[in-house]
Scaffold this motif. Structure first.
Motif, PDB file in Angstrom:
ATOM      1  N   ARG A 205      54.564 -18.956 -35.044  1.00  0.00           N
ATOM      2  CA  ARG A 205      53.659 -19.598 -34.102  1.00  0.00           C
ATOM      3  C   ARG A 205      52.223 -19.344 -34.574  1.00  0.00           C
ATOM      4  NH1 ARG A 205      56.435 -20.714 -29.167  1.00  0.00           N
ATOM      5  NH2 ARG A 205      58.549 -19.855 -29.175  1.00  0.00           N
TER       6      ARG A 205
ATOM      7  N   THR B 235      44.749 -29.907 -30.701  1.00  0.00           N
ATOM      8  CA  THR B 235      45.932 -30.573 -31.265  1.00  0.00           C
ATOM      9  C   THR B 235      46.167 -30.014 -32.669  1.00  0.00           C
ATOM     10  OG1 THR B 235      44.771 -32.379 -32.393  1.00  0.00           O
ATOM     11  CG2 THR B 235      45.250 -32.680 -30.044  1.00  0.00           C
ATOM     12  N   PRO B 236      47.367 -30.185 -33.226  1.00  0.00           N
ATOM     13  CA  PRO B 236      47.608 -29.723 -34.596  1.00  0.00           C
ATOM     14  C   PRO B 236      46.655 -30.324 -35.610  1.00  0.00           C
ATOM     15  CG  PRO B 236      49.696 -30.166 -33.512  1.00  0.00           C
ATOM     16  CD  PRO B 236      48.612 -30.654 -32.575  1.00  0.00           C
TER      17      PRO B 236
ATOM     18  N   SER C 285      57.294 -33.779 -34.513  1.00  0.00           N
ATOM     19  CA  SER C 285      56.970 -32.927 -35.652  1.00  0.00           C
ATOM     20  C   SER C 285      55.721 -33.437 -36.340  1.00  0.00           C
ATOM     21  CB  SER C 285      58.126 -32.885 -36.658  1.00  0.00           C
ATOM     22  OG  SER C 285      59.271 -32.306 -36.090  1.00  0.00           O
TER      23      SER C 285
ATOM     24  N   TRP D 143      53.370 -25.620 -29.492  1.00  0.00           N
ATOM     25  CA  TRP D 143      53.828 -25.945 -30.842  1.00  0.00           C
ATOM     26  C   TRP D 143      54.402 -24.697 -31.520  1.00  0.00           C
ATOM     27  CZ3 TRP D 143      53.805 -30.896 -32.740  1.00  0.00           C
ATOM     28  CH2 TRP D 143      53.091 -31.841 -31.995  1.00  0.00           C
TER      29      TRP D 143
ATOM     30  N   LEU E 242      54.868 -28.178 -37.724  1.00  0.00           N
ATOM     31  CA  LEU E 242      54.897 -27.781 -36.312  1.00  0.00           C
ATOM     32  C   LEU E 242      55.789 -28.722 -35.518  1.00  0.00           C
ATOM     33  CD1 LEU E 242      51.060 -27.160 -35.911  1.00  0.00           C
ATOM     34  CD2 LEU E 242      52.828 -25.425 -36.175  1.00  0.00           C
ATOM     35  N   HIS E 243      56.453 -28.176 -34.509  1.00  0.00           N
ATOM     36  CA  HIS E 243      57.383 -28.944 -33.685  1.00  0.00           C
ATOM     37  C   HIS E 243      57.058 -28.744 -32.210  1.00  0.00           C
ATOM     38  CE1 HIS E 243      60.013 -29.494 -37.236  1.00  0.00           C
ATOM     39  NE2 HIS E 243      59.711 -28.238 -37.497  1.00  0.00           N
ATOM     40  N   LYS E 244      57.260 -29.835 -31.428  1.00  0.00           N
ATOM     41  CA  LYS E 244      57.119 -29.754 -29.974  1.00  0.00           C
ATOM     42  C   LYS E 244      57.948 -30.857 -29.338  1.00  0.00           C
ATOM     43  CE  LYS E 244      53.798 -31.654 -27.666  1.00  0.00           C
ATOM     44  NZ  LYS E 244      52.503 -32.046 -27.037  1.00  0.00           N
TER      45      LYS E 244
END
Length: 293
Positions: free
Chosen positions: A165, A181-182, A207, A258, A201-203
């Protein structure tokens, strides 16, 4: 067949000792008897396995091949007997383990007091290194690796799963702003491992790949954690690695929804047939780390 296997074991001892006389002393057998048994083995195979001199023995080409096969067979037979004996006795001996230094200090070290109390007969020889040791040619019982090894013929077992993380220090975030945001990570200092130029990153089924760039790259998780705590950028690490810094307020979560992909941690061995000391350690670590992440 039993005599043939016995002679194979005698041959392995001679090669290990590099001498009939030294092997005879170890085995407790007359030197003349040992020499005769190896000669009978060569006759039964139909090939010379050893060149004999007054000072030492040398393997022939056939002998080298036969030794490589025989050593493994003899060792697995010994382990089979040991495992039967373990039904009535505690496992013991030196457990030689190769593992990455950061994983060892963060995950394994806290488990050793309990393991040692449970199995007092097992002692450790720990080699903390990122290199992929040769489990066939080097004297290791086990290697723990963050990625599956490429070498053919090795046995891998998943003992844990970790997922990174994002973390940064409050001071860094006050100075540079907190990413929403990413994609905002592109304007931040991303403290990355040397082999990891991109963070995935995943949510909730979504991805995204983010390029991790900064003035610092390293092969040390501990170094990345330290730099993040020193306000040098955003780190992408498993929570257990930064637990102390989180508790002390030196780091805090960033982009909390994320998370990185789950990565397996492997126990790697040369064979499936393991001595009791190795089997118990793998089982213990797997059980304790099951809910690690």
């Amino acid at each position: 067949m039993a005599l043939f296997l016995d002679d194979m074991a005698l041959f392995v001892e001679v090669v290990k000792a590099n001498s009939f006389r030294r092997a005879a002393d170890v085995i407790g057998m007359p030197n003349s008897t040992l020499s005769r048994r190896i000669a009978i083995l060569e006759q039964s195979i139909g090939l010379r396995l050893l060149h004999r001199t007054t000072r030492k023995v040398e393997l022939t080409e056939a002998g080298q091949l036969y030794y490589e096969r025989s050593r493994r067979i003899v060792e697995e037979a010994r382990i089979a007997h040991e495992e039967l004996g373990d039904m009535v006795a505690q496992p013991s001996g030196v457990l030689r383990v190769s593992l990455p230094v950061d994983f060892a200090t963060t995950y394994i070290a806290p488990l050793l007091p309990e393991f040692s109390e449970k199995y007092p007969g097992i002692t450790f020889d720990l080699d903390l290194t990122p290199r992929n040791v040769d489990l066939v040619g080097e004297p290791f019982d086990l290697a723990i690796r963050m990625g599956a090894p490429d070498a053919a013929g090795l046995i891998t077992r998943v003992i844990a799963r970790v997922s990174p993380r994002l973390y940064a220090s409050p001071v860094y975030l006050d100075k540079h702003g907190e990413p929403g945001t990413p994609m905002d990570l592109a304007r931040h200092h991303c403290l990355a491992m040397s082999t990891q130029s991109t963070w995935t990153l995943h949510k909730a089924g979504e991805s995204i790949d983010v390029r991790a760039s900064s003035g610092y790259r390293t092969n040390s998780v501990a170094m990345i954690r330290k730099l993040a705590a020193l306000n040098m950028g955003i780190a992408f690490l498993p929570e257990k690695v930064v637990a102390d810094d989180l508790a002390a307020g030196r780091l805090r979560r960033v982009l909390g929804e994320w998370v990185g992909a789950v990565s397996p941690v492997y126990a790697v061995t040369e064979t499936r047939l393991l001595p009791a000391k190795t089997q118990r350690f793998i089982e213990f670590v797997k059980e304790r780390l099951r809910d690690m992440e």
